[in-house]
Design a protein around this motif. Structure first.
Motif: not given
Length: 156
Positions: A104-109, A142-145
């Motif tokens: 899994g991963r975050y794709v946006s916030a 630090s995040v990539n989304f």
């Protein structure tokens, strides 16, 4: 020249029911975060993955850290800009995805703060501060989304 800052944490798995990971359903996905000199935080996995829904999970913690970092920089930059903030609350939402293999991963916030400012504040300037924060916030950098902002303002 950049200055490095060490951060320390200790993660302790507390989900051993007696047989360790002998069977997939035979252990809890619970752990504690222990940061030197700070209260212990009990955590669990995402409920979709067998975690306790009453405890924060890694995804909750990442979204909360992103929101809190943004808030702290917002308050700092607003103060520098002469905008008096009297209240700040955020209801961020993160969108994750899971692949067929379980990764899994975050794709946006999207951060959705409700900000109360003193009457007469320059609301256009207040809103533009959000775009500056990504240059400073440790977590956002630090995040990539992608992280979006949808702020609401009220005046005292």
């Amino acid at each position: 020249m950049s200055k490095q800052h060490p951060f320390e944490s200790r993660i302790i798995w507390t989900g051993n029911r007696g047989d360790g990971t002998k069977s997939y359903r035979g252990y809890d996905r619970n752990w504690e975060i222990r940061t030197p000199g700070k209260p212990v935080i009990a955590c669990s996995n995402d409920p979709l993955l067998g975690g306790d829904p009453a405890l924060p999970n890694p995804e909750d913690l990442l979204l909360s850290a992103l929101s809190a970092c943004h808030m702290l920089w917002y308050l700092h930059l607003a103060s520098q800009a002469g905008i008096v903030v009297t209240s700040y609350e955020d209801d961020p939402i993160g969108i994750g995805e899971s692949s067929p293999n379980g990764a899994g991963r975050y794709v946006s916030a999207t951060l959705r703060p409700t900000i109360r400012v003193k009457a007469g504040a320059d609301l256009q300037r207040a809103d533009s501060i959000h775009e500056e924060i990504h240059a400073y916030c440790f977590i956002a950098r630090s995040v990539n989304f992608p992280v979006a902002y949808d702020a609401t303002y009220h005046e005292d």
